[in-house]
Design a protein around this motif. Structure first.
Motif, PDB file in Angstrom:
ATOM      1  N   TYR A 144      -6.848   9.517  -2.044  1.00 28.33           N
ATOM      2  CA  TYR A 144      -5.857   9.519  -0.960  1.00 28.33           C
ATOM      3  C   TYR A 144      -6.507   9.278   0.406  1.00 28.33           C
ATOM      4  O   TYR A 144      -5.892   8.693   1.300  1.00 28.33           O
ATOM      5  N   HIS A 145      -7.741   9.697   0.543  1.00 28.10           N
ATOM      6  CA  HIS A 145      -8.450   9.465   1.800  1.00 28.10           C
ATOM      7  C   HIS A 145      -8.615   7.953   2.046  1.00 28.10           C
ATOM      8  O   HIS A 145      -8.324   7.429   3.142  1.00 28.10           O
ATOM      9  N   ARG A 156      -4.306   2.172   5.059  1.00 31.08           N
ATOM     10  CA  ARG A 156      -3.032   2.035   5.773  1.00 31.08           C
ATOM     11  C   ARG A 156      -3.252   1.996   7.281  1.00 31.08           C
ATOM     12  O   ARG A 156      -2.620   1.215   7.988  1.00 31.08           O
ATOM     13  N   VAL A 157      -4.130   2.853   7.769  1.00 34.23           N
ATOM     14  CA  VAL A 157      -4.431   2.889   9.209  1.00 34.23           C
ATOM     15  C   VAL A 157      -5.007   1.546   9.658  1.00 34.23           C
ATOM     16  O   VAL A 157      -4.608   0.981  10.684  1.00 34.23           O
ATOM     17  N   GLN A 214       0.826  -1.210   0.000  1.00 29.12           N
ATOM     18  CA  GLN A 214       0.000   0.000   0.000  1.00 29.12           C
ATOM     19  C   GLN A 214       0.862   1.263   0.000  1.00 29.12           C
ATOM     20  O   GLN A 214       0.573   2.235  -0.721  1.00 29.12           O
ATOM     21  N   ILE A 215       1.916   1.257   0.776  1.00 28.09           N
ATOM     22  CA  ILE A 215       2.824   2.415   0.838  1.00 28.09           C
ATOM     23  C   ILE A 215       3.512   2.630  -0.506  1.00 28.09           C
ATOM     24  O   ILE A 215       3.642   3.763  -1.001  1.00 28.09           O
ATOM     25  N   SER A 252       1.046   4.014  -2.999  1.00 29.08           N
ATOM     26  CA  SER A 252       0.781   5.420  -2.698  1.00 29.08           C
ATOM     27  C   SER A 252       1.917   6.304  -3.196  1.00 29.08           C
ATOM     28  O   SER A 252       1.696   7.381  -3.745  1.00 29.08           O
ATOM     29  N   ASN A 298      -5.174   6.257   2.717  1.00 24.00           N
ATOM     30  CA  ASN A 298      -4.719   6.478   4.095  1.00 24.00           C
ATOM     31  C   ASN A 298      -5.526   5.637   5.092  1.00 24.00           C
ATOM     32  O   ASN A 298      -4.986   5.097   6.064  1.00 24.00           O
ATOM     33  N   GLN A 299      -6.832   5.567   4.860  1.00 16.65           N
ATOM     34  CA  GLN A 299      -7.687   4.763   5.744  1.00 16.65           C
ATOM     35  C   GLN A 299      -7.270   3.292   5.703  1.00 16.65           C
ATOM     36  O   GLN A 299      -7.230   2.616   6.742  1.00 16.65           O
TER      37      GLN A 299
END
Length: 381
Positions: A147-148, A154-155, A116-117, A120, A151-152
């Motif tokens: 991007y939202h 990834r969290v 995922q990183i 991105s 990021n979600q």
């Protein structure tokens, strides 16, 4: 031996003690349990008096009883710890399997986060600058939404990794605790087995003294006659006090050739074989190594569980309709008077109690007070 009819009225009383109705309160249940315990003590007390009066007249017999009761207690403790070891090892196996699954899951989650990183970063190389220069609000909204969600994700991935890592730590702590319990149990087991060896050696010395008393044929014959009388009286006393004949117990008459063997092994003595003088075997003697499981041949209730001269540690089950099964020469008894057992349930461990030199199991079936040949009731093998 009492008939089923003469035992009917105490059976009704006993049913009230051992059965729990659906609407019974906890206080009533506790009271019933207390009454049953008191009844068990009464039975043991009366049987103890009988044993001492007829089987404890000589010091050698009393010493043998004490030796074999000590072995019984030690063997039961060993059996319990062996079962605990088996359970702990099973738990460790399950925990080890869970650990491997968690480690695989942890590795996959870390790889997923890394992917995922990376995705991105690649996407950001071309689109961040465009986002700053592009005046199209629709494109801006699209990229912001993208991007939202990224990021979600990834969290969520990091939270999943943290959860898995905690699960791994908990698993590791549980494994350490089980291993410590395993070591402690094994240590207790080793100590108990050492004590058992000493008790068995002391029993061997007692048997040598007892054998000196029985050198004469007449002494042996007289002893066997008294032993048989004591056994019959002990069972009658237990039945009179306990009267354990639940309605659900239908006897053994319909189970001929269907009963499982109480233990596997060669039959050394069969029913009716010559024993001593005019005496014959009332049951069968089955060859078996010491400490093997002895199983109930049918559903029943324990009416006797104690030591008797000549038979050693004995458990007797009432199967209803005036049928009893008897298991003697046990190393250890695992059931108490009043307990209900099912077919195949382990009730004792095979042994050599009662002065036997070789280990095995003595097995009887009685109907209306008389010993009957067990062979027609047992499955062919």
């Amino acid at each position: 031996m009492m008939s089923g009819r003469t035992r009917l009225w105490p059976a009704i009383v006993m049913a009230g003690l051992i059965s729990v109705s659906a609407g019974a309160s906890q206080e009533e249940i506790d009271q019933q349990q207390l009454q049953l315990q008191q009844l068990q003590k009464q039975i043991k007390s009366s049987q103890s008096a009988l044993i001492k009066s007829k089987a404890g007249r000589d010091k050698a017999s009393q010493a043998l009883r004490e030796d074999e009761l000590a072995i019984n207690k030690q063997a039961a403790a060993i059996n319990a710890n062996q079962a605990k070891l088996t359970k702990l090892n099973r738990q460790l196996t399950v925990l080890g399997s869970e650990q491997r699954q968690l480690e695989t899951q942890y590795s996959e989650q870390q790889q997923q986060l890394a992917d995922q990183i990376k995705a991105s970063w690649i996407a950001g190389q071309g689109e961040v600058g465009q986002l700053l220069l592009n005046q199209n609000s629709a494109d801006k909204q699209r990229l912001l939404t993208y991007y939202h969600y990224l990021n979600q994700a990834r969290v969520e991935a990091m939270e999943a990794i943290a959860t898995t890592k905690q699960a791994l730590m908990d698993n590791h702590s549980q494994q350490l605790a089980r291993k410590q319990q395993l070591e402690q149990t094994q240590q207790r087991l080793d100590e108990q087995q050492q004590r058992l060896k000493k008790q068995q050696q002391r029993r061997k010395q007692t048997l040598a003294k007892l054998d000196q008393q029985l050198q004469k044929e007449s002494n042996r014959l007289n002893r066997l006659e008294v032993d048989s009388e004591v056994l019959t009286q002990a069972i009658e006393q237990a039945l009179a006090a306990l009267a354990a004949q639940p309605v659900s117990l239908d006897g053994l008459s319909k189970l001929k050739r269907k009963l499982p063997w109480p233990i596997s092994g060669r039959v050394k003595q069969g029913f009716g074989n010559h024993r001593q003088g005019q005496l014959r075997w009332n049951g069968m003697l089955i060859d078996a190594k010491e400490g093997r499981n002895v199983e109930a041949v049918a559903p029943g209730q324990v009416v006797f569980a104690d030591w008797l001269r000549g038979y050693g540690l004995v458990v007797v089950l009432d199967h209803g309709d005036d049928y009893l099964s008897l298991y003697g020469h046990a190393q250890s008894l695992l059931k108490e008077v009043g307990e209900r057992v099912e077919s195949g349930e382990v009730i004792a461990l095979s042994g050599r109690s009662g002065g036997q030199l070789d280990s095995g199991l003595y097995f009887e079936i009685r109907h209306r007070g008389l010993a009957v040949d067990p062979a027609p009731y047992l499955r062919r093998r």
